[in-house]
Design an enzyme around this catalytic site. Sequence first.
Site, mmCIF file in Angstrom:
data_model
loop_
_atom_site.group_PDB
_atom_site.id
_atom_site.type_symbol
_atom_site.label_atom_id
_atom_site.label_comp_id
_atom_site.label_asym_id
_atom_site.label_seq_id
_atom_site.Cartn_x
_atom_site.Cartn_y
_atom_site.Cartn_z
ATOM 1 N N SER A 164 31.977 113.007 35.045
ATOM 2 C CA SER A 164 31.140 112.955 36.242
ATOM 3 C C SER A 164 31.988 112.587 37.457
ATOM 4 O O SER A 164 32.989 113.246 37.734
ATOM 5 C CB SER A 164 29.997 111.962 36.023
ATOM 6 O OG SER A 164 29.022 112.074 37.030
ATOM 7 N N ASP A 330 23.491 120.036 30.529
ATOM 8 C CA ASP A 330 23.812 119.376 31.794
ATOM 9 C C ASP A 330 23.448 120.298 32.949
ATOM 10 O O ASP A 330 24.149 121.262 33.235
ATOM 11 C CB ASP A 330 25.303 119.026 31.823
ATOM 12 C CG ASP A 330 25.716 118.259 33.079
ATOM 13 O OD1 ASP A 330 24.869 118.042 33.966
ATOM 14 O OD2 ASP A 330 26.901 117.872 33.157
ATOM 15 N N HIS A 363 23.327 115.502 31.296
ATOM 16 C CA HIS A 363 24.589 115.093 31.903
ATOM 17 C C HIS A 363 25.181 113.857 31.231
ATOM 18 O O HIS A 363 26.400 113.709 31.132
ATOM 19 C CB HIS A 363 24.356 114.824 33.395
ATOM 20 C CG HIS A 363 25.580 114.382 34.125
ATOM 21 N ND1 HIS A 363 26.680 115.187 34.295
ATOM 22 C CD2 HIS A 363 25.886 113.203 34.730
ATOM 23 C CE1 HIS A 363 27.601 114.545 34.986
ATOM 24 N NE2 HIS A 363 27.151 113.325 35.249
#
Length: 387
Positions: A164, A330, A363
């Site tokens: 991320s 995601d 995610h």
Amino acid sequence: MSEYIQHGQTGQSVGRVEKQCFTFAQPPAGLTLACGAAIGPVSIAYETCGRLNRNRSNAILVLHALSGDAHVAGTYTADDEKPGWWDFMVGPGKGIDTDHYFVICSNILGSCMGTTGPASIDPDTGKPYGLSFPMVTIGDMVVAQKALMDHLGITRLHAVIGGSVGGMQALEWSVRYPEMVDSAVLLATTTRHSALAIAFNEVARQSIMVDPNWNHGNYYDSQKPDMGLAVARMIGHITYLSDESMRLKFGRRLQDKADFSFNFDADFQVESYLRYQGRKFVDRFDANAFLYITKAADYFDLERHYGQGSAVAAFANARSRFLVVSFTSDWLYPTYQSKAMVKAMKKNALDVSFCEIEAKWGHDAFLLPSQRLSSIMKGFLDGDSGT
């Protein structure tokens, strides 16, 4: 998500770890940021595990996500019930094997978890910076991490690893300091935010700034904007999950009720869960830090900063091996963004491995134990260990 934490764990714990602090950039010079402002002194909270080898070639820098911290693995005391946030991945015999590697994890600039940020004391006023803290970028975070590596005497990194926002930092490392990075592992990340990602961040920021307790960031001596920060976390948390994970975990099940309440209580389990996540977040995170870090993530644009709008040009100076991993569910940083990144790398004749992992959890999947992810990570890192 505690029901998933024990599944797929292998290896042993790193045991006791110590939170450390490095302070640099003393005034008057300070640390000059991308925005042109300078701050100092700057303190960085960090943690290490494993041992640095004789020729200092086995160091791995792990880079945390938006609200993470330096506590990557192990425990601080014998009474700790919760180990570091990536304990299943970092340790003896695990994906990042501390029997072979010296692992460093530092808290990012602008955070509130031990590193200098808007909640820190401004030496000029003796009060928290608040909004007088200058805007920081992903690049500024990496420059601060480079100062820490210099302090530790590390001139080459066997790998930089991040998911991320941590993946953005790993990307920045690979193009800003290509001579230092042997390999980079990029998990559930992107070279720049989409309009959708920016939109969710902006709604989250607005929820904080419209809280009457926010007071233009000057809330440290009074009531904090807890409601605004809780809603911001709820918004963000939705983007970290997936439709399938929410359907499996919650569906339309009611929360301890036989029927609707016919008021605005949390009737559904998913409502109760989000409210709980919001309340829990305000106990550990600073609202202003959330504003600064999300803005830094929105500003990140590898193509613009290094390639004049071209993804291929952005990777022209990169030298490291790359492992890029995406997750099927995601939707915040979907697989097509990872594939575009890989394509740009390959056009520069870089050594790139790519894997899309089937995962239901959205995610956040890179933060949940996965034997496949651990195996892929270990194979990639050990392929050219240099130890």
